[in-house]
Design an enzyme around this catalytic site. Structure first.
Site, PDB file in Angstrom:
ATOM      1  N   ASN A 190      -5.207   1.948 -13.122  1.00 18.21           N
ATOM      2  CA  ASN A 190      -4.250   1.044 -12.492  1.00 18.21           C
ATOM      3  C   ASN A 190      -2.856   1.635 -12.669  1.00 18.21           C
ATOM      4  O   ASN A 190      -2.625   2.422 -13.584  1.00 18.21           O
ATOM      5  CB  ASN A 190      -4.323  -0.330 -13.175  1.00 18.21           C
ATOM      6  N   HIS A 225       1.151   0.329 -13.096  1.00 14.10           N
ATOM      7  CA  HIS A 225       1.942  -0.869 -13.378  1.00 14.10           C
ATOM      8  C   HIS A 225       3.414  -0.458 -13.512  1.00 14.10           C
ATOM      9  O   HIS A 225       3.725   0.509 -14.209  1.00 14.10           O
ATOM     10  CB  HIS A 225       1.440  -1.515 -14.675  1.00 14.10           C
ATOM     11  N   ASP A 265      -3.201  -5.359 -17.781  1.00 17.90           N
ATOM     12  CA  ASP A 265      -2.248  -4.272 -18.053  1.00 17.90           C
ATOM     13  C   ASP A 265      -2.276  -3.835 -19.519  1.00 17.90           C
ATOM     14  O   ASP A 265      -1.249  -3.491 -20.097  1.00 17.90           O
ATOM     15  CB  ASP A 265      -0.810  -4.696 -17.666  1.00 17.90           C
ATOM     16  N   ASN A 282       1.648   2.988  -2.663  1.00 18.40           N
ATOM     17  CA  ASN A 282       0.967   3.895  -3.604  1.00 18.40           C
ATOM     18  C   ASN A 282      -0.312   4.453  -3.002  1.00 18.40           C
ATOM     19  O   ASN A 282      -0.652   5.622  -3.214  1.00 18.40           O
ATOM     20  CB  ASN A 282       0.668   3.190  -4.919  1.00 18.40           C
ATOM     21  N   GLY A 292       0.773  -1.237   0.000  1.00 16.29           N
ATOM     22  CA  GLY A 292       0.000   0.000   0.000  1.00 16.29           C
ATOM     23  C   GLY A 292       0.805   1.288   0.000  1.00 16.29           C
ATOM     24  O   GLY A 292       0.296   2.332   0.418  1.00 16.29           O
ATOM     25  N   MET A 336      -3.992  -7.270  -6.797  1.00 13.26           N
ATOM     26  CA  MET A 336      -3.399  -8.409  -7.503  1.00 13.26           C
ATOM     27  C   MET A 336      -4.414  -9.330  -8.191  1.00 13.26           C
ATOM     28  O   MET A 336      -4.075 -10.436  -8.569  1.00 13.26           O
ATOM     29  CB  MET A 336      -2.529  -9.230  -6.532  1.00 13.26           C
ATOM     30  N   ARG A 337      -5.640  -8.872  -8.338  1.00 18.37           N
ATOM     31  CA  ARG A 337      -6.651  -9.712  -8.992  1.00 18.37           C
ATOM     32  C   ARG A 337      -7.073  -9.087 -10.311  1.00 18.37           C
ATOM     33  O   ARG A 337      -7.065  -7.855 -10.445  1.00 18.37           O
ATOM     34  CB  ARG A 337      -7.893  -9.839  -8.108  1.00 18.37           C
TER      35      ARG A 337
END
Ligand code: GRF
Length: 296
Positions: free
Chosen positions: A113, A115, A151, A23, A21, A96-97
């Site tokens: 998101n 990445h 992604d 971010n 966490g 992570m899902r």
């Protein structure tokens, strides 16, 4: 409609996180309660022991664990919470899902998101190790709109870093994370100000003869053009959109592209070029930059 933002009121944001966490912490710091652009009102995790939940609670933000009992159950619960809190924007930060199309589609344009690679290169896991194995000289991070792939969604903003001799996956991870903590809040600011949006069918009529040119751009270049377009709309010059993309919009087009670059990343040479444009095109561009840069 190209984008629902700006909303005309502070946005209500939710963050989904599975682990550390860091971010999330950067987002909580950038958008505290009472921030005029928006605040994080809810943190959800599929992992009850995620440090992210702790971080949110320490700052007095509601944090809920929705232990994983399959995708369908998680998404139904998550959606109910997002609706109940009137959430406008969902931010995945180390979540992570993979979310299903049924979740992603209604949120398209309002679901981001982050990445840790320069997408479209290196989607998926173990990014830093793969970057080193491939002998890359440069890496970075990408904030992107989430679509149905992993992604794969349209890029909103990227930050770059050199890979140095002697780097390990751990040193790269540390450096990329540090970059991300500035990149993610900046991307959210651009989105909330209406200066970033994903490609949509509304672009075709707006761009006319320039639409094929836009479509042919590499994924990493599209966000710059979309920011320039957003600026043009703000200045009431939407009719110039095809000319802008074809490089025929004169000094206004110049100002739009220079500012679009500077909104993503500072660059003294571009700033200087902007300064040399006539006041009537330079002033609105500098005002937009001021709004993004002065935002806490
Ligand atoms: C970040 O590198 C992010 O890009 C990736 O997962 C990592 C999460 O780190 N999606 P943290 O949980 O935010 O510290």
């Amino acid at each position: 409609m190209l984008t629902p933002f700006p909303l005309g009121r502070p946005a209500r944001m939710a963050v989904l996180a599975s682990g550390r966490g860091s971010n999330l912490e950067a987002l909580l710091e950038a958008f505290p309660p009472g921030h005029p652009l928006g605040e994080v009102v809810l943190v959800l995790s599929d992992n009850p022991s995620a440090q992210a939940l702790e971080r949110a609670r320490r700052r007095g933000v509601e944090a809920l664990a929705l232990p994983w009992r399959g995708r369908r159950a998680f998404e139904a619960e998550a959606l109910a919470h997002l609706e109940a809190r009137g959430v406008d924007l969902v931010l995945l930060a180390g979540f992570m899902r993979l979310l299903s199309p049924g979740f992603v589609e209604p949120w398209y344009g309002r679901l981001l998101n982050i990445h840790p690679s320069l997408l479209p290169a290196y989607p998926g896991l173990h990014v830093h190790r793969r970057v080193l194995e491939a002998g890359e000289r440069e890496t970075g991070s990408t904030v992107h709109f989430v679509d149905q792939g992993m992604d794969t969604g349209p890029i909103l903003l990227q930050g770059r870093l050199p890979v140095l001799p002697g780097d390990t996956p751990e040193t790269l991870e540390r450096r990329v994370l540090f970059l991300e903590h500035r990149l993610y809040p900046r991307a959210v600011r651009l989105l909330l100000l209406g200066l970033a949006f994903p490609p949509s069918p509304a672009l075709k009529p707006l761009l006319g003869e320039a639409f094929p040119l836009f479509q042919a751009l590499p994924p990493r270049e599209k966000p710059l053009y979309l920011r320039a377009l957003a600026l043009l709309r703000r200045w009431g010059q939407e009719a110039l959109a095809p000319a802008l993309f074809l490089g025929r919009a004169g000094e206004i087009g110049r100002a739009a592209f220079l500012a679009a670059h500077l909104l993503a990343e500072d660059h003294p040479a571009l700033r200087q070029e902007l300064k040399e444009l006539p006041l009537e095109v330079r002033a609105p561009a500098e005002a937009e930059l001021g709004r993004v840069e002065s935002s806490p």
